[in-house]
Motif scaffolding. Structure first.
Motif, PDB file in Angstrom:
ATOM      1  N   LEU A  26       0.821  -1.205   0.000  1.00 40.71           N
ATOM      2  CA  LEU A  26       0.000   0.000   0.000  1.00 40.71           C
ATOM      3  C   LEU A  26       0.859   1.260   0.000  1.00 40.71           C
ATOM      4  O   LEU A  26       0.531   2.252  -0.653  1.00 40.71           O
ATOM      5  N   SER A  27       1.978   1.229   0.739  1.00 42.20           N
ATOM      6  CA  SER A  27       2.870   2.392   0.785  1.00 42.20           C
ATOM      7  C   SER A  27       3.426   2.702  -0.598  1.00 42.20           C
ATOM      8  O   SER A  27       3.417   3.854  -1.050  1.00 42.20           O
ATOM      9  N   PHE A  28       3.909   1.680  -1.289  1.00 36.11           N
ATOM     10  CA  PHE A  28       4.438   1.898  -2.626  1.00 36.11           C
ATOM     11  C   PHE A  28       3.331   2.324  -3.589  1.00 36.11           C
ATOM     12  O   PHE A  28       3.562   3.155  -4.477  1.00 36.11           O
ATOM     13  N   ALA A  29       2.133   1.770  -3.420  1.00 39.41           N
ATOM     14  CA  ALA A  29       1.024   2.134  -4.307  1.00 39.41           C
ATOM     15  C   ALA A  29       0.660   3.605  -4.159  1.00 39.41           C
ATOM     16  O   ALA A  29       0.383   4.291  -5.155  1.00 39.41           O
ATOM     17  N   VAL A  30       0.673   4.105  -2.924  1.00 43.33           N
ATOM     18  CA  VAL A  30       0.355   5.516  -2.698  1.00 43.33           C
ATOM     19  C   VAL A  30       1.389   6.407  -3.372  1.00 43.33           C
ATOM     20  O   VAL A  30       1.053   7.393  -4.050  1.00 43.33           O
ATOM     21  N   VAL A  31       2.677   6.080  -3.201  1.00 44.59           N
ATOM     22  CA  VAL A  31       3.745   6.869  -3.824  1.00 44.59           C
ATOM     23  C   VAL A  31       3.613   6.834  -5.345  1.00 44.59           C
ATOM     24  O   VAL A  31       3.765   7.862  -6.029  1.00 44.59           O
ATOM     25  N   ILE A  32       3.308   5.667  -5.910  1.00 42.80           N
ATOM     26  CA  ILE A  32       3.178   5.539  -7.361  1.00 42.80           C
ATOM     27  C   ILE A  32       2.014   6.375  -7.881  1.00 42.80           C
ATOM     28  O   ILE A  32       2.143   7.079  -8.895  1.00 42.80           O
TER      29      ILE A  32
END
Length: 320
Positions: free
Chosen positions: A144-150
């Motif tokens: 989820l953290s990487f998805a938000v940044v992306i």
């Protein structure tokens, strides 16, 4: 009454901060002719200045109203450092250029946004620990953290000022362009180096800075999560079990993670800085030769920093 006041200030800070981010995206991401006349620069700067004022008021209220002032200073030390830095920038900008205060406030907002990115990874780790205590699975939190940044990176790259007009207006349709921006943001954050657009020619300086930040956040995120995972595996504990052990053994585990994250970030920035310094003479010479004369120092430094970060994070992005 005190708790209610602090709660109101926190809500106001969240609202004004979101509005300031939107106003910055409009101001920096769109070309002058594309912004509606109702959204004048004065209005956008006013929104940003209100966010700064709310941020300062919220932190000072916590410092003055809460009894544990040392704990407030320790927890929000970076925020108070930003307040002091912002005040210095406001004074210097006003004295040097004699511009209105709202114009100087824009510089403070931009500075705050850049410095806040530096502690983004630390906040992810703290969120990971808190979510584990609440029953969230660490693997899901990482995704989820990487998805938000992306998604944030893709939205920024989709802004008109991020790419050359010929790229977003003639070469691809809107749907394809948005998909290409999402692909680029994913590739930069996950440091894979696959590209659809040419980074050096199709993206403007704004877009290149966004890609640079995505590479940096993605590289740091992989290093931090990997290091935490290695530390937990070496102890044969899951992250949730470590949080439970923390309740029994004190804050030693969290302290070690905080120290490790600080070491990773500082050593990363130090190595990348050395790499940029080593690359600068080569770019100054090569760019000067191509231009047939002198070239701006900013362009040389940006090229050196971009390739240093891309190389250290193993991203594979290049401006040539």
């Amino acid at each position: 009454l005190r708790d209610r006041l602090l709660r109101v200030l926190r809500v106001a800070l969240a609202v004004t901060a979101a509005a300031a981010v939107v106003s910055l995206a409009i101001e920096r991401g769109f070309r002058p002719g594309q912004i509606p006349s109702v959204l004048s620069p004065g209005l956008l700067h006013g929104v940003q200045f209100c966010a700064v004022a709310t941020f300062v008021l919220s932190r000072l209220a916590e410092l003055l109203l809460l009894p544990a002032r040392r704990e407030v200073l320790r927890r929000h030390g970076l925020d108070f450092a930003l307040i002091v830095l912002g005040a210095i920038l406001l004074i210097v900008e006003f004295e040097v250029t004699e511009q209105p205060l709202l114009q100087a406030g824009t510089i403070y907002i931009a500075t705050v946004q850049v410095l806040i990115l530096a502690q983004f990874v630390v906040q992810l780790v703290r969120w990971n620990l808190a979510s584990s205590r609440a029953g969230w699975e660490p693997a899901r939190i990482m995704v989820l953290s990487f998805a938000v940044v992306i998604l944030i990176g893709a939205a920024l790259l989709a802004l008109p000022r991020a790419t050359r007009p010929i790229v977003s207006q003639t070469r691809y349709g809107i749907g394809e362009h948005l998909l290409n921006c999402l692909f680029t943001a994913t590739s930069a954050t996950c440091v894979t180096g696959l590209v659809v657009y040419d980074t050096g020619t199709d993206f403007t300086l704004f877009g290149q800075v966004v890609i640079l930040l995505l590479i940096q956040l993605g590289g740091l995120g992989i290093m931090v999560f990997g290091s935490i995972l290695g530390m937990l595996i070496s102890r044969q504990l899951t992250l949730r079990q470590s949080v439970v052990m923390q309740d029994v053994l004190g804050s030693e585990a969290v302290g070690r993670i905080r120290s490790m994250v600080a070491f990773i970030c500082l050593s990363t920035f130090a190595i990348e800085a050395l790499g940029a310094v080593a690359l600068y003479p080569m770019f100054a010479s090569e760019l000067g030769r191509r231009a047939g004369g002198a070239v701006s120092g900013f362009e040389c430094w940006f090229q050196a920093i971009f390739h240093s970060v891309s190389a250290f994070c193993n991203a594979g992005f290049a401006l040539h």
